[in-house]
Design a protein around this motif. Structure first.
Motif, short mmCIF file in Angstrom:
data_model
loop_
_atom_site.label_atom_id
_atom_site.label_comp_id
_atom_site.label_asym_id
_atom_site.label_seq_id
_atom_site.Cartn_x
_atom_site.Cartn_y
_atom_site.Cartn_z
N PRO A 111 1.02 -1.30 0.05
CA PRO A 111 -0.03 -0.12 0.16
C PRO A 111 0.87 1.11 -0.09
CG PRO A 111 -0.75 -1.43 1.56
CD PRO A 111 0.48 -2.23 1.05
N GLU A 112 0.26 2.30 -0.61
CA GLU A 112 0.97 3.65 -0.68
C GLU A 112 1.22 4.05 0.93
OE1 GLU A 112 2.08 5.42 -3.00
OE2 GLU A 112 1.35 4.20 -4.45
N GLY A 113 2.30 4.58 0.97
CA GLY A 113 2.59 5.11 2.28
C GLY A 113 3.47 4.32 3.32
N THR A 114 3.70 3.09 2.84
CA THR A 114 4.66 2.00 3.36
C THR A 114 6.01 1.82 2.24
OG1 THR A 114 3.78 0.02 1.91
CG2 THR A 114 2.56 0.84 4.16
N ASP A 126 22.77 -9.07 4.21
CA ASP A 126 21.85 -10.25 3.97
C ASP A 126 22.25 -11.43 4.58
OD1 ASP A 126 20.74 -12.34 2.82
OD2 ASP A 126 21.01 -11.78 0.84
N TRP A 127 21.32 -11.75 5.62
CA TRP A 127 21.59 -12.94 6.63
C TRP A 127 20.91 -14.16 6.02
CZ3 TRP A 127 16.75 -14.86 8.21
CH2 TRP A 127 15.82 -13.79 8.31
N GLN A 128 20.33 -14.13 4.81
CA GLN A 128 19.88 -15.37 4.16
C GLN A 128 20.63 -16.00 3.14
OE1 GLN A 128 16.03 -12.88 3.93
NE2 GLN A 128 14.83 -14.91 4.05
N TRP A 181 16.31 -6.12 0.33
CA TRP A 181 16.89 -4.82 -0.43
C TRP A 181 16.50 -3.70 0.46
CZ3 TRP A 181 13.52 -5.66 -5.24
CH2 TRP A 181 13.97 -6.67 -6.07
N ARG A 182 16.33 -3.97 1.78
CA ARG A 182 16.39 -2.88 2.79
C ARG A 182 17.57 -2.38 3.44
NH1 ARG A 182 10.97 -2.09 4.26
NH2 ARG A 182 9.48 -3.72 3.30
N ALA A 183 17.81 -1.28 3.98
CA ALA A 183 19.05 -0.77 4.62
C ALA A 183 19.19 -1.16 5.96
CB ALA A 183 19.14 0.76 4.29
N HIS A 184 20.37 -1.69 6.25
CA HIS A 184 20.65 -2.10 7.48
C HIS A 184 22.11 -2.25 7.75
CE1 HIS A 184 16.67 -2.82 9.18
NE2 HIS A 184 16.35 -3.54 8.08
N ALA A 185 22.66 -1.90 8.88
CA ALA A 185 24.15 -1.92 9.10
C ALA A 185 24.63 -3.17 9.05
CB ALA A 185 24.26 -1.11 10.40
N TRP A 209 11.53 -7.38 8.81
CA TRP A 209 11.16 -6.96 7.50
C TRP A 209 10.77 -5.42 7.54
CZ3 TRP A 209 13.33 -10.62 5.07
CH2 TRP A 209 13.19 -11.90 5.51
N THR A 210 11.44 -4.48 8.13
CA THR A 210 11.41 -3.17 7.99
C THR A 210 12.39 -2.46 7.86
OG1 THR A 210 11.61 -2.76 10.20
CG2 THR A 210 9.15 -3.32 9.79
N GLY A 211 12.39 -1.30 7.31
CA GLY A 211 13.56 -0.52 6.86
C GLY A 211 13.51 0.23 5.58
N ASP A 212 14.32 1.32 5.43
CA ASP A 212 14.29 1.99 4.18
C ASP A 212 14.94 1.30 3.16
OD1 ASP A 212 13.27 4.00 5.46
OD2 ASP A 212 15.08 5.01 5.84
#
Length: 316
Positions: free
Chosen positions: A46-49, A248-250, A283-287, A297-300
């Protein structure tokens, strides 16, 4: 982002092809996205996520590429039984039908394109590319170079270590996994049958109340196990990009490096490895991989994924 839907005739019925387009009338160079195992809709969040797929495809559109992704059978108004009940090879046949429709689409008018396989979609990509003149490259992200059973053991060792499990607990769980795999992947047992004697591990092994593992049938996973990994990649006559994110931990860096080295040994200069700093499997940004695991499963969106892919595409 301009949306467009067309249809392909798959083995089990119609398949919706979901396009995003740059401005203009075309023809456009194109990228076909091949997703992983999840048996759900290819619609955007959905838009906004934050939707990493929307972000990646939008970046490709901004650079002048059309993108297309095929809905899995039974979704998006398509025909046939739902993807949850399909095998891996049936899904491959659907993607082959989708690719044929894409390369014949009047919007492209003979433009060349690239297949982008994400996770298990990376097993489909080289087999689909074989003999299709319109495909001028194969890009991969978070893929494997091991058989599925080998990957599962290596992956669980890494995940359990990141979770703080003791060496004794890791060994015990790996033995459970190997026992399950011997029945469900190397044998003919369905997921629920393969739990005999290890029922307490049902949830950890991902077997649901419908008797599917991770939402897919036992047949699906046996066909993943049987799918050749090395031969289709080594047979490719087009350039290959293998991307891996440092968070990537998978999937494993070593597998991506190994497949690139093997391709280049057979065809020097054909393949490239790109490590994307701070990107996870989604494809999310994490250190770090641990930070990604803890994020739920969150993050920019990790912009480096689009940047690495576009650098390679511009050379094609």
């Amino acid at each position: 982002m301009i949306a467009r839907d067309t249809w392909a005739e798959g083995p089990a019925g119609k398949l919706r092809l979901r396009w995003t387009l740059p401005p203009g009338e075309g023809p456009f160079p194109w990228v076909m996205y091949l997703p992983g195992y999840a048996a759900g809709s290819m619609a955007f969040h959905p838009e906004g996520t934050v939707d990493p797929l929307r972000c990646l495809l939008g970046a490709l559109n901004d650079a002048g590429y059309a993108t297309v992704r095929a809905e899995k059978r039974g979704f998006g108004g398509g025909g046939g039984p739902k993807a949850q009940d399909a095998g891996f090879e049936e899904e491959h046949s659907d993607l082959a039908a989708a690719l044929a429709a894409i390369t014949a689409d009047e919007l492209l008018r003979g433009e060349r394109g690239v297949l982008f396989g994400h996770s298990l979609g990376g097993l489909h990509a080289p087999r689909l590319a074989a003999g299709v003149a319109a495909v001028r490259g194969v890009a991969l992200y978070g893929v494997g170079w091991l058989t599925w059973a080998e990957y599962l053991v290596a992956s669980q060792r890494r995940v359990l270590a990141l979770s703080g499990a003791s060496p004794v607990d890791i060994e015990a769980r790996v033995r459970v996994l190997e026992r399950y795999n011997a029945r469900a992947l190397h044998g003919s047992a369905e997921p629920a049958e393969a739990l005999e004697g290890i029922e307490a591990w049902r949830r950890w092994l991902g077997v649901d109340e419908h008797g599917r593992q991770l939402g897919r049938t036992g047949r699906y996973w046996r066909e993943v196990q049987a799918c050749p990994v090395a031969a289709p990649l080594l047979a490719l006559e087009v350039p290959v990009l293998a991307m891996w994110g440092s968070a990537d931990w998978q999937s494993q860096r070593e597998e991506h490096v190994a497949l690139v080295e093997a391709i280049n040994a057979a065809s020097p200069g054909m393949a490239r490895f790109e490590e994307v700093a701070g990107a996870d499997h989604d494809w999310r940004a994490h250190a770090t991989p641990g930070a990604s695991m803890a994020s739920g499963w969150t993050g920019d969106f990790a912009d480096g994924v689009a940047e690495a892919l576009l650098r390679w595409l511009r050379e094609r």
